[in-house]
Design a protein around this motif. Structure first.
Motif, PDB file in Angstrom:
ATOM      1  N   ALA A  72      68.894  29.663 -18.774  1.00  0.00           N
ATOM      2  CA  ALA A  72      69.906  29.130 -19.685  1.00  0.00           C
ATOM      3  C   ALA A  72      71.212  29.909 -19.560  1.00  0.00           C
ATOM      4  O   ALA A  72      72.298  29.327 -19.643  1.00  0.00           O
ATOM      5  N   LEU A  73      71.128  31.215 -19.350  1.00  0.00           N
ATOM      6  CA  LEU A  73      72.319  32.055 -19.256  1.00  0.00           C
ATOM      7  C   LEU A  73      73.009  31.995 -17.893  1.00  0.00           C
ATOM      8  O   LEU A  73      74.184  32.329 -17.781  1.00  0.00           O
ATOM      9  N   ALA A  74      72.285  31.591 -16.883  1.00  0.00           N
ATOM     10  CA  ALA A  74      72.823  31.599 -15.525  1.00  0.00           C
ATOM     11  C   ALA A  74      73.991  30.632 -15.383  1.00  0.00           C
ATOM     12  O   ALA A  74      73.947  29.508 -15.860  1.00  0.00           O
ATOM     13  N   ALA A  75      75.026  31.108 -14.699  1.00  0.00           N
ATOM     14  CA  ALA A  75      76.155  30.243 -14.374  1.00  0.00           C
ATOM     15  C   ALA A  75      75.837  29.412 -13.132  1.00  0.00           C
ATOM     16  O   ALA A  75      76.231  28.255 -13.030  1.00  0.00           O
ATOM     17  N   VAL A  76      75.133  30.032 -12.190  1.00  0.00           N
ATOM     18  CA  VAL A  76      74.765  29.394 -10.928  1.00  0.00           C
ATOM     19  C   VAL A  76      73.373  29.884 -10.547  1.00  0.00           C
ATOM     20  O   VAL A  76      73.057  31.053 -10.734  1.00  0.00           O
ATOM     21  N   VAL A  77      72.555  28.981 -10.021  1.00  0.00           N
ATOM     22  CA  VAL A  77      71.216  29.338  -9.544  1.00  0.00           C
ATOM     23  C   VAL A  77      71.136  28.938  -8.077  1.00  0.00           C
ATOM     24  O   VAL A  77      71.402  27.782  -7.733  1.00  0.00           O
ATOM     25  N   PHE A  78      70.795  29.897  -7.224  1.00  0.00           N
ATOM     26  CA  PHE A  78      70.632  29.608  -5.796  1.00  0.00           C
ATOM     27  C   PHE A  78      69.155  29.610  -5.448  1.00  0.00           C
ATOM     28  O   PHE A  78      68.422  30.498  -5.863  1.00  0.00           O
ATOM     29  N   VAL A  79      68.761  28.637  -4.674  1.00  0.00           N
ATOM     30  CA  VAL A  79      67.395  28.544  -4.164  1.00  0.00           C
ATOM     31  C   VAL A  79      67.461  28.418  -2.648  1.00  0.00           C
ATOM     32  O   VAL A  79      68.520  28.111  -2.085  1.00  0.00           O
ATOM     33  N   MET A  80      66.329  28.649  -2.013  1.00  0.00           N
ATOM     34  CA  MET A  80      66.302  28.696  -0.564  1.00  0.00           C
ATOM     35  C   MET A  80      66.050  27.337   0.089  1.00  0.00           C
ATOM     36  O   MET A  80      66.483  27.113   1.204  1.00  0.00           O
ATOM     37  N   ASP A  81      65.307  26.468  -0.591  1.00  0.00           N
ATOM     38  CA  ASP A  81      65.014  25.175   0.041  1.00  0.00           C
ATOM     39  C   ASP A  81      64.874  24.074  -1.007  1.00  0.00           C
ATOM     40  O   ASP A  81      64.854  24.338  -2.210  1.00  0.00           O
ATOM     41  N   GLY A  82      64.791  22.864  -0.510  1.00  0.00           N
ATOM     42  CA  GLY A  82      64.738  21.696  -1.383  1.00  0.00           C
ATOM     43  C   GLY A  82      63.546  21.673  -2.314  1.00  0.00           C
ATOM     44  O   GLY A  82      63.654  21.221  -3.457  1.00  0.00           O
ATOM     45  N   SER A  83      62.399  22.170  -1.869  1.00  0.00           N
ATOM     46  CA  SER A  83      61.231  22.178  -2.750  1.00  0.00           C
ATOM     47  C   SER A  83      61.436  23.130  -3.922  1.00  0.00           C
ATOM     48  O   SER A  83      61.018  22.840  -5.045  1.00  0.00           O
ATOM     49  N   HIS A  84      62.097  24.270  -3.680  1.00  0.00           N
ATOM     50  CA  HIS A  84      62.402  25.192  -4.774  1.00  0.00           C
ATOM     51  C   HIS A  84      63.378  24.545  -5.755  1.00  0.00           C
ATOM     52  O   HIS A  84      63.252  24.706  -6.968  1.00  0.00           O
ATOM     53  N   ARG A  85      64.341  23.824  -5.213  1.00  0.00           N
ATOM     54  CA  ARG A  85      65.325  23.160  -6.078  1.00  0.00           C
ATOM     55  C   ARG A  85      64.638  22.129  -6.968  1.00  0.00           C
ATOM     56  O   ARG A  85      64.906  22.063  -8.174  1.00  0.00           O
ATOM     57  N   ARG A  86      63.737  21.342  -6.386  1.00  0.00           N
ATOM     58  CA  ARG A  86      63.010  20.350  -7.184  1.00  0.00           C
ATOM     59  C   ARG A  86      62.165  21.024  -8.256  1.00  0.00           C
ATOM     60  O   ARG A  86      62.116  20.567  -9.400  1.00  0.00           O
ATOM     61  N   GLU A  87      61.510  22.127  -7.910  1.00  0.00           N
ATOM     62  CA  GLU A  87      60.681  22.832  -8.884  1.00  0.00           C
ATOM     63  C   GLU A  87      61.527  23.385 -10.029  1.00  0.00           C
ATOM     64  O   GLU A  87      61.143  23.293 -11.198  1.00  0.00           O
ATOM     65  N   VAL A  88      62.679  23.955  -9.707  1.00  0.00           N
ATOM     66  CA  VAL A  88      63.576  24.460 -10.753  1.00  0.00           C
ATOM     67  C   VAL A  88      64.001  23.311 -11.650  1.00  0.00           C
ATOM     68  O   VAL A  88      63.979  23.423 -12.885  1.00  0.00           O
ATOM     69  N   GLN A  89      64.372  22.189 -11.071  1.00  0.00           N
ATOM     70  CA  GLN A  89      64.839  21.050 -11.855  1.00  0.00           C
ATOM     71  C   GLN A  89      63.730  20.490 -12.747  1.00  0.00           C
ATOM     72  O   GLN A  89      64.002  20.040 -13.857  1.00  0.00           O
ATOM     73  N   GLU A  90      62.479  20.529 -12.281  1.00  0.00           N
ATOM     74  CA  GLU A  90      61.360  20.052 -13.083  1.00  0.00           C
ATOM     75  C   GLU A  90      61.033  21.024 -14.212  1.00  0.00           C
ATOM     76  O   GLU A  90      60.797  20.612 -15.341  1.00  0.00           O
ATOM     77  N   ARG A  91      61.001  22.310 -13.901  1.00  0.00           N
ATOM     78  CA  ARG A  91      60.624  23.314 -14.900  1.00  0.00           C
ATOM     79  C   ARG A  91      61.750  23.663 -15.864  1.00  0.00           C
ATOM     80  O   ARG A  91      61.489  24.045 -17.006  1.00  0.00           O
ATOM     81  N   PHE A  92      62.982  23.574 -15.400  1.00  0.00           N
ATOM     82  CA  PHE A  92      64.151  23.954 -16.198  1.00  0.00           C
ATOM     83  C   PHE A  92      65.209  22.856 -16.083  1.00  0.00           C
ATOM     84  O   PHE A  92      66.223  23.039 -15.406  1.00  0.00           O
ATOM     85  N   PRO A  93      64.998  21.713 -16.745  1.00  0.00           N
ATOM     86  CA  PRO A  93      65.916  20.582 -16.585  1.00  0.00           C
ATOM     87  C   PRO A  93      67.378  20.919 -16.863  1.00  0.00           C
ATOM     88  O   PRO A  93      68.275  20.341 -16.240  1.00  0.00           O
ATOM     89  N   THR A  94      67.640  21.860 -17.765  1.00  0.00           N
ATOM     90  CA  THR A  94      69.033  22.197 -18.073  1.00  0.00           C
ATOM     91  C   THR A  94      69.715  22.942 -16.928  1.00  0.00           C
ATOM     92  O   THR A  94      70.935  23.076 -16.925  1.00  0.00           O
ATOM     93  N   ALA A  95      68.945  23.413 -15.952  1.00  0.00           N
ATOM     94  CA  ALA A  95      69.519  24.122 -14.805  1.00  0.00           C
ATOM     95  C   ALA A  95      69.851  23.178 -13.645  1.00  0.00           C
ATOM     96  O   ALA A  95      70.400  23.616 -12.636  1.00  0.00           O
ATOM     97  N   SER A  96      69.534  21.902 -13.799  1.00  0.00           N
ATOM     98  CA  SER A  96      69.719  20.954 -12.691  1.00  0.00           C
ATOM     99  C   SER A  96      71.124  20.944 -12.123  1.00  0.00           C
ATOM    100  O   SER A  96      71.315  20.976 -10.922  1.00  0.00           O
ATOM    101  N   GLY A  97      72.136  20.905 -12.979  1.00  0.00           N
ATOM    102  CA  GLY A  97      73.513  20.797 -12.510  1.00  0.00           C
ATOM    103  C   GLY A  97      74.107  22.081 -11.977  1.00  0.00           C
ATOM    104  O   GLY A  97      75.221  22.082 -11.472  1.00  0.00           O
ATOM    105  N   LYS A  98      73.362  23.178 -12.075  1.00  0.00           N
ATOM    106  CA  LYS A  98      73.878  24.463 -11.589  1.00  0.00           C
ATOM    107  C   LYS A  98      72.958  25.118 -10.565  1.00  0.00           C
ATOM    108  O   LYS A  98      73.089  26.290 -10.276  1.00  0.00           O
ATOM    109  N   THR A  99      72.040  24.327 -10.007  1.00  0.00           N
ATOM    110  CA  THR A  99      71.091  24.833  -9.011  1.00  0.00           C
ATOM    111  C   THR A  99      71.470  24.284  -7.642  1.00  0.00           C
ATOM    112  O   THR A  99      71.559  23.073  -7.454  1.00  0.00           O
TER     113      THR A  99
END
Length: 149
Positions: A72-99
């Motif tokens: 929630a506090l993160a301004a930007v979230v970086f992930v290494m691959d598309g599967s990590h991005r999907r997992e972040v978006q599923e587990r933390f929907p509010t981080a979708s637009g900043k991942t």
């Protein structure tokens, strides 16, 4: 993953910290994992590659699981691959637009070199380095990273 900027790789974290400091910018960069065993040290190959490039990656660093509060506090979230991005978006929907993919500007996913030989860590380092440089530059140009006081 990297927050405040959250990042999932200790190598990516070390590089982002390096480039932020090199440019005299103010940012907090932390590395957090989605599934890494909590308390696990960085792989010896990751430490060796970082040292070979003159960037500190301390062997006493330990893996930490990401929390909802950090996301929630993160301004930007970086992930290494598309599967990590999907997992972040599923587990933390509010981080979708900043991942984002660390390798977005190079058009590539960055494979996790764990359980691979040293050359795989060097390849991942090169990819993380390009991504970290470009992201720090772009975030600075966008006014999201400012000069340190």
């Amino acid at each position: 993953m990297c927050t405040g900027n959250v990042c999932r790789s200790p190598m990516a974290e070390a590089l982002l910290v390096h480039y932020v400091a090199h440019l005299g910018l103010d940012a907090t960069v932390i590395s957090r994992g989605l599934a890494a065993p909590v308390g696990r040290p960085p792989h010896p190959h990751a430490v060796a590659v970082a040292q070979a490039h003159g960037v500190p990656l301390h062997p006493e660093k330990r893996a930490v699981a990401v929390s909802s509060a950090e996301m929630a506090l993160a301004a930007v979230v970086f992930v290494m691959d598309g599967s990590h991005r999907r997992e972040v978006q599923e587990r933390f929907p509010t981080a979708s637009g900043k991942t984002f993919l660390l390798g977005q500007w190079q058009g590539e996913d960055i494979a996790d070199p764990i359980n691979e030989p040293l050359p795989a860590f060097e390849r991942a380092w090169q990819q993380c380095e390009k991504g970290a440089q470009e992201w720090v530059k772009r975030l600075h140009e966008a006014g999201m990273l400012r000069a340190a006081a």
